[in-house]
Enzyme design. Structure first.
Site: not given
Ligand code: SF4
Length: 347
Positions: A38, A121, A139
């Protein structure tokens, strides 16, 4: 009658199970693997991340190994991905996990959110994908999808809109598959509900109830305020050679490209930098380059100096081809000159 968003979970999950791309971090999604992926995927496309992810996991397969990775090796692993503070924060967080959590990745949203470099997020993504917690991960992609499905004309760059979408998703995220739901939203945004008025609605599981699609408003939605113009900096870059080596200097520990190695460069403001640094030799023009950061644009003109002596200002180093490849992380911002440097060091 359910709202358009409330109708989403089941068709979205069915679509995702059929269409999910096979990605290395999706098999065996531990918190560590999800976290690294991520962070790498912020501002970077999936295709560009794959090799970096593999190399990173080889060099640092666990939180402990990341915590103790030498800084230059960490920067080298990140070289070319940009936004280097992401790598530094990864290591800072890894050290914090070792010191405060005994090396075990924390398993609550709040504890994950408290780690350096992890925002709402990413905390939502790790919590849901690795630990099965029903936390949304919102996001820009997810905001775009949500604004279109609901037909909401709110500005998706505002905190208020993010809060609204997060609250709405928190109500409907399926508790039995929160990680799949979040990944499906991201996947839909990345592969079907594309930005800039080009969504592929005929392939979308939300087409039957999506307001933007039904009302022919996909070109207008989402609403997003224009970004401020970037500041342009005219910079001179010195490619300083001596024998088979090129000079590098380290950037300051804080700010843009912190701590990375660079070809010495300064604002083109008329200062005689060579004299200032005590360097002399023959100078030639070395071409131009441009690099766009989030808030600044560098317009660079290179000067090539064949230095008369090997004395450098304090803190600079000479690097030969091998050192440039294996030791020093020079950011992509200088890529326009890497060909020239490699050619010169080869000759
Ligand atoms: S129907 Fe079209 S606009 Fe609506 S979510 Fe799907 S791709 Fe996006």
């Amino acid at each position: 009658m359910d709202t358009p968003l409330e109708q989403l979970p089941i068709p979205l999950l069915l679509w995702y199970r059929e269409h999910a791309r096979t990605l290395p971090w999706r098999s065996h999604p531990t918190a560590y693997r999800v976290w690294i992926s991520e962070i790498m995927l912020q501002q970077t496309r999936v295709a560009a991340v794959l090799d970096y992810y593999r190399r990173f996991l080889e060099a640092a397969p666990t939180v402990e190994e990341l915590a103790f990775l030498p800084e230059d090796q960490l920067m080298k692993l990140w070289q070319g991905l940009g936004y280097y503070s992401r790598a530094r924060n990864l290591q800072k967080a890894a050290r914090q996990i070792v010191e405060e959590h005994g090396g075990l990745f924390p398993n609550t949203y709040d504890a994950i959110r408290a780690l350096p470099g992890i925002g709402d997020y990413t905390a939502g993504a790790i919590s849901s994908i690795a630990f099965g917690l029903p936390t949304p991960a919102v996001d820009g992609n997810v905001l775009r999808v949500a604004a279109r499905i609901t037909g909401d004309p709110g500005d998706i760059s505002t905190p208020a809109m993010k809060k609204k979408v997060t609250a709405a998703l928190a109500q409907l995220i399926p508790v039995e598959a929160p990680g799949d739901f979040n990944q499906a939203m991201m996947e839909l945004g990345a592969t079907v509900c594309l930005p800039n008025g080009a969504p592929l609605c005929d392939r979308c599981p939300a087409a039957a109830f999506c307001r933007a699609h039904l009302e022919d408003r996909t070109g207008e939605l989402p609403v997003k305020a224009a970004k401020k113009a970037r500041r342009v900096e005219e910079r001179t870059v010195w490619l300083v050679f001596h024998g088979d080596k090129v000079a590098l200097r380290r950037r300051p520990a804080r700010g843009l490209l912190a701590g990375l190695w660079e070809y010495p460069n300064e604002l083109a403001d008329g200062t005689d930098w060579l004299q200032h640094w005590g360097l002399s030799g023959s100078v030639q023009r070395g071409g131009t380059g441009k690099h766009i950061f989030s808030h600044i644009e560098w317009h660079m003109t290179a000067q090539v100096l064949e230095a008369e002596s090997d004395t450098l200002p304090e803190g600079w180093v000479w690097a030969d081809r091998a050192a440039l490849r294996e030791v020093y992380a020079v950011p992509n911002a200088f890529q326009a000159f890497s060909h020239l440097v490699e050619e010169r060091l080869r000759s």
